[in-house]
Design an enzyme around this catalytic site. Sequence first.
Site, short mmCIF file in Angstrom:
data_model
loop_
_atom_site.label_atom_id
_atom_site.label_comp_id
_atom_site.label_asym_id
_atom_site.label_seq_id
_atom_site.Cartn_x
_atom_site.Cartn_y
_atom_site.Cartn_z
N CYS A 21 -4.98 -2.28 3.26
CA CYS A 21 -5.04 -2.18 4.79
C CYS A 21 -5.91 -2.97 5.46
CB CYS A 21 -4.93 -0.75 4.92
SG CYS A 21 -4.62 -0.40 6.33
N GLU A 69 0.76 -1.13 0.06
CA GLU A 69 -0.04 0.12 0.15
C GLU A 69 0.82 1.33 0.19
OE1 GLU A 69 -3.11 2.09 3.15
OE2 GLU A 69 -1.85 0.50 3.77
N LYS A 105 -9.44 2.07 -2.60
CA LYS A 105 -9.95 1.89 -1.38
C LYS A 105 -11.36 2.45 -1.00
CE LYS A 105 -8.49 1.16 3.49
NZ LYS A 105 -7.36 1.53 4.39
#
Length: 507
Positions: free
Chosen positions: A382, A264, A327
């Site tokens: 994440c 990430e 995301k």
Amino acid sequence: MIDPQSTRLRNSANVLLLFSLGVVLAAVAELPYGGWIQIPVLSLIWWLMDQQSSPSIKNQFILGMSFGLGYFVLGLWWIYISLHDIGGMHAALSCLAVFLLAAGMAVYFSGASLYLCLARHKRLTGLVLAASWVMSEYLRSVVFTGFPWMGFAETQFNGPFAPVAPFFGGLACTFLVVWVSWEISQLKKNIFFSCACIISTIALAQLASFWTFTKPIGEPLSVRLIQGNFEQSLKFNPKAIEEQLSFYTNAIESQSADLIITPETAYPWPQSNLPTGLLGSLQQFSNNTSSNVLLGVIGETGNPAGVQYTNRTLGLSPNAPSYQYDKSHLVPFGEFIPPGFHWFVNAFNVPMSDFARGKLDQAPYSIIRSGKDAIHAAITICYEDVFGGELASRIHHTSHPVNLLINMTNLAWFGDSQAPAQQLRLSQLRSLETGLPALRATNTGITAALGPDGKVLSQLDEFTQGVLSLKIQAYSGTTPYVLWGNIPILSLSCLLLLLGLIRQKRI
């Protein structure tokens, strides 16, 4: 006559003891057989709560808060590192923030345990308590966008109820943990009934491990997972960023593979500000070597208010248009600012902490191999892999059957703590629920490859710079949990809560 002073002393002792047991419960979660060990610890907690001479909603709430505070203060202490060591927040304010978050999470535990002071039908108590716990954990995953970290379910990957996950998900594991631990606490009162419940439940759960719902598809993929091990404190230092960009670019181009993955925000500048020709060079590498490359970048999206940033995965495939996944489940305060809390983020002093949300129905990433069928991968970034129900729904409703899970994360925010191990267990539970292998590319660890049963196939040491090269077998098929999601366990829990309420009124 009951001495009020001795009663207060006993209650205070119970509060301290339950706080300590909450700490123990969180600590044993990190042990190899933590899922087994947590069950007798929980049994002791239920036994103490059930021994109150004058049970009341107030006392029960306090006892539940004590247990929950101990559990979450230890389980989430690493947030202090991100606030103080990296964010520069004052130590006292950082401690207060961790305490308040732990208290907020403990409220759910406290609310779930309130039935103990109302229960009259003891044989039903364990089931209703388990149902209450399931509902509180579900609410913990949705209220204020949710923060279901440190549930009992992920610890069950190393416990007796892991085989239930492909059928009914992590919440079902939570249900069984709470119910069986309650029955253990009642052995002295109902030894035959409780023994029958405990033995039969564990036996049936173990039998469930003989069912599999997915199978291998195609030839194994060659994979390279790059772990940069860059300190988070350097993330906004221009010179350090240049070094980071150079490392990841060189690591990618050093060797071809079917799939190469960076962590990430491995490229922590906005995508339009990356060095000229960088993405073009990586696309050319992909074309020349038939390598599929996944990059963690800062994306940009337009809206009426102007340009807004996203936490993005950018996919480069040989001779194909680029892919992007933004995301969708953002971290409160870290990636989006709840209304009224801008003062808190200003104290935290983190740039780009108010990202735009990606759509929930984004397509999977297609891994292209010459002369072979494409392999489709579901991307999470994440802590998105904390939300098993959301991932299962995405896989169920996706445009292409998913064969592989990929998580790209950066836990450098949390230093040398148990956070990476906690997230690894969550990823293992997601593989178990979906029956799909998983690849984890992280900045500082734990970079790993998981089988469809969640077991670690290979991993890099934490806080080392390196590349994990391996072969991973893709799988096809659908587990019952992907088809049904949390509907069965939530429905059962609602029915049990209703039954408990009806019985309570009759008595």
